[in-house]
Design an enzyme around this catalytic site. Structure first.
Site, short mmCIF file in Angstrom:
data_model
loop_
_atom_site.label_atom_id
_atom_site.label_comp_id
_atom_site.label_asym_id
_atom_site.label_seq_id
_atom_site.Cartn_x
_atom_site.Cartn_y
_atom_site.Cartn_z
N SER A 78 0.78 -1.31 0.12
CA SER A 78 -0.01 -0.01 -0.10
C SER A 78 0.85 1.24 0.02
CB SER A 78 -1.16 -0.06 1.30
OG SER A 78 -2.16 0.85 0.98
N ASP A 224 -5.33 -3.51 -2.83
CA ASP A 224 -4.45 -3.39 -1.61
C ASP A 224 -3.85 -4.50 -1.06
OD1 ASP A 224 -3.16 -2.63 0.79
OD2 ASP A 224 -4.17 -0.45 0.50
#
Length: 748
Positions: A78, A224
């Site tokens: 991320s 993610d």
């Protein structure tokens, strides 16, 4: 946005004379990056996910630089993948901080091209007040987008930042070998990026489900990586790291007191997944590894990108507090200089472009898209020019993503422009709500529309809108381009509307008449750049006027109309309903002529203009309206009407009627709260003007008006709540949503 990265590179590369000499001795661009062998233990840096809390990573990196701790491998998830990727291209902590603090995060999290740069056709859509979410229909379409953000601007800025520093396709050949972690939302499997397009790896790793569209990559749908491995210690260890420095910036679990609603509980489920996979990674840390947990607490949340300076400082403090645990990882000054020199030698600026290819998956023909690509082979890629090209392609409307990729084919370097159609398809349902109310009356209109945006491969559009409520109406409009340049167009229309005209006496309604009208129009026009449009056309219609409340001073009647129309428009406002900068002007001339079937002959001209200029949170507005009946007398259905917000605000909507109307306006607005998608404002206007039977009497018979209001750009359209005032002690309170200026009609 222009970055002076070369300047920062020079500062970093020339830290010492010895570094400069080593750099000069090495090639400027290498096919692959050879990392020098060393007897010391290899150090891997692991950067965890956490949204804006990841700004703390930069503070940690600054401490590692100060202590001369070399990093041989870096991996992240991320926001950790974003910081890690830029660090892997050779950026220093100062450069990383510059990026973090100068990026306009609010703008990056919006896909739309700035309104002033949109094609004129798209700007006209604002007049329809169809602000509700558009729903895709038709075969193969999705009802709604896969995420709130497709990543148009983020994808470009990632590509720009990395391509100005490296052309490597194997992440082992970066200045610092790198890995990014994403998750396959279909299988739930971890996906580790070790090669390919570095910008795609960054984008996939931070695609928060529901916020960003998943990234389609090699048959997978990637989101993610935090849901499978938020702190990828094992990934960096597998790269060959003997010692791991792990930086955990996760927000942890919410307390019992914070779990008071369904939204909080759903969010906790995500936190639980992240905590469990993070705990597994932490359990794998050995005695020689180092864990850094910046004490971000509630001071910096995952969405607080504006608090990046504070996050960087907290990361710096956390790493500084354990300097003694890091000291054994430091190397000598000469060793560190050689390490930095090897990194600088791996930095590859963009070479000359040998070819430009198009991967077009949209409703538009290749010729239409290529018309907007001005970069040419033979020179280094101008990313600023390409950014403008991609924005113009995306601004055509209903494009999911317009991005570029640098590729190597048979020794040649080129750019491939990828353009993807909106996942909702080419046919959509549109909707919007109008509400206008004050102490005496209120009205509601619901608009429902059908849009076919692929009438032909020029992207011509057919739109049919039905309005139900206080002002029923139906409009069918074909906006057909005549060539690939998307400049010349024809626009046939058919319409029906039924509206009520209220006659006031001393501020009180005395008569309500109903005007029903149907007809058609045909226009030929040309868009001029993105700022203006010129059109000529004819309108023919028929209708009737009937009194429905009170007695009419004139007999009820039927009528026929026919008009020649010339219209010129200019629009560079950055927002139609809450402008901060730019200008708008619209000039329209129409002549009712018996040759077109008009029962009454007359000529009219209308001029509207407004400009805005902002200074920080403060916006100054100025505007004017001038409407004149040039010859004869216009019938009641064509008379000019004023009253309502910014049209003599102290009067009811359309209360003031006359053959001529003029006013000037000055305004001030303060942007007091919110940012990004939902800004809120406090404002005021001062207006002077009125109506008159003779144009020469307009300002002599005018009245002073004004308003104060609260304005909010709500999810279903602009909202204005306030009070209007006029000379003589008149005042009124109002609430408007949707089409906030003028009457709620789509047929005129």
């Amino acid at each position: 946005m222009t970055w002076s990265l070369k300047r920062w590179q020079n500062l970093a590369g020339c830290a010492t004379v010895s570094v400069a000499l080593v750099v000069l001795a090495m090639p400027a661009a290498a096919a692959r990056c050879d990392h020098a062998a060393t007897d010391r233990p290899k150090i891997g840096l692991v950067l965890g996910g956490g949204g804006a809390r990841g700004s703390a990573h930069i503070g940690v990196i600054r401490v590692l630089e100060e202590m001369q701790v070399p990093v041989d491998f870096v991996g992240g998830t991320s926001i950790g993948s974003l910081v890690g990727a830029l660090y892997a291209t050779g950026m220093t902590a100062d450069e990383l901080e510059h990026v973090m603090l100068t990026l306009d995060w609010d703008d990056l999290f919006r896909d739309d091209t700035a309104r002033r740069d949109q094609p004129f056709r798209r700007k006209r859509d604002d007049n329809l007040a169809l602000f509700g979410p558009k729903l895709g229909i038709g075969k193969g379409a999705t009802l709604v987008p896969r995420g709130a953000i497709a990543g148009q601007k983020i994808s470009f800025i990632f590509q720009k930042m990395v391509r100005e520093r490296t052309q490597a396709t194997s992440f082992d050949d970066l200045p610092i070998p790198y890995r990014a972690v994403a998750a396959d939302v279909i299988s739930g499997e971890q996906v580790v990026f070790a090669s390919g397009d570095l910008a795609i790896a960054m984008r996939a790793s931070m695609s928060v489900p529901g916020v960003f569209d998943p990234v389609a990559h090699e048959g997978r749908m990637l989101v993610d990586g935090g849901i499978v491995n938020n702190l990828p210690v094992d990934v960096v260890r597998a790269m060959g790291a003997d010692i791991v420095i792990a930086v955990d910036v996760g927000s942890g679990l919410r307390s019992k007191e914070e779990l008071q609603n369904a939204l909080a509980i759903v969010g906790q489920l995500s936190n639980l997944m992240i905590k469990f996979n993070t705990d597994r990674q932490l359990a794998s840390l050995g005695d020689g590894d180092v864990l850094i947990r910046p004490e971000l607490g509630n001071r910096v949340s995952s969405a607080d990108f504006d608090k990046a300076p504070e996050g960087i400082a907290i990361g710096y403090q956390a790493a500084s507090a354990i300097r003694e645990n890091l000291a054994h990882l430091s190397v000598t000054e000469s060793e560190y200089a050689a390490y930095r020199a090897s990194i600088a030698a791996c930095v590859e600026p963009m070479p000359a472009i040998d070819f430009v290819d198009l991967d077009n998956n949209t409703r538009f023909s290749d010729s239409v898209v290529l018309e907007r690509i001005t970069v040419r082979p033979g020179e280094p890629l101008d990313t600023q020019e390409l950014d403008q090209n991609l924005r113009q392609i995306h601004a055509l409307g209903f494009i999911e993503l317009a991005r570029y990729e640098v590729v190597n084919r048979d020794g040649a370097t080129g750019v491939v422009v990828h353009v993807d159609q909106d996942v909702r398809g080419t046919q959509m349902l549109e909707w919007g709500i109008d509400y206008a109310g004050d102490a005496d009356s209120s009205s509601v209109n619901l608009r429902l529309g059908y849009l076919d945006s692929a009438v032909d491969d020029f992207g011509s559009e057919l739109r049919v809108i039905a309005q139900v409520g206080e002002t029923p109406a139906v409009v069918a409009d074909l906006y057909k381009y005549l060539d690939q340049h998307l400049k010349l167009f024809v626009e046939p229309q058919a319409f029906f509307e039924r509206r009520e005209i209220t006659t006031y006496q001393s501020g009180d309604p005395t008569l309500v008449s109903r005007v029903s009208q149907y007809g058609g129009a045909f226009y030929l026009g040309r868009e001029i750049a993105n700022a203006a449009s010129l059109a000529v056309g004819v309108r023919a219609f028929t209708g009737d006027v009937r009194a429905i409340v009170g007695e009419s001073p004139v007999s009820e009647f039927d009528y026929d109309g026919g008009e020649f129309v010339v219209r010129a428009s200019y629009d560079r406002l950055d927002d139609r309903y809450f402008p901060r900068d730019g200008g708008f002007a619209d000039i329209r001339y129409n002549r009712a002529d018996s040759a077109l079937g008009a029962g009454d002959e007359y000529e009219q001209i209308t001029i509207d203009a407004i400009g805005a200029r902002s200074f920080g949170r403060h916006t100054v507005l100025g505007g004017a309206r001038y409407y004149e009946t040039l010859t004869d007398t216009a019938p009641v259905y064509a008379a000019f009407r004023a009253g309502g917000l910014a049209r003599l605000s102290g009067y009811h909507d359309d209360e003031v009627v006359g053959q001529n109307f003029a006013m000037v306006l000055g305004g001030y607005r303060y942007h007091f709260a919110g940012s990004g998608l939902l800004p809120a404002h406090l404002g005021t206007t001062v207006e002077y003007g009125g109506v008159a039977e003779n144009a020469s009497d307009l300002f002599e018979d005018g009245a002073l008006n004004g308003s104060v209001y609260f304005g909010y750009n709500s999810p279903i359209g602009p909202l204005y709540l306030g009070a209007g005032f006029a000379e003589g002690g008149r005042h009124r309170y109002f609430l408007r949503i949707g089409n906030v200026f003028g009457t709620s009609t789509i047929a005129r």
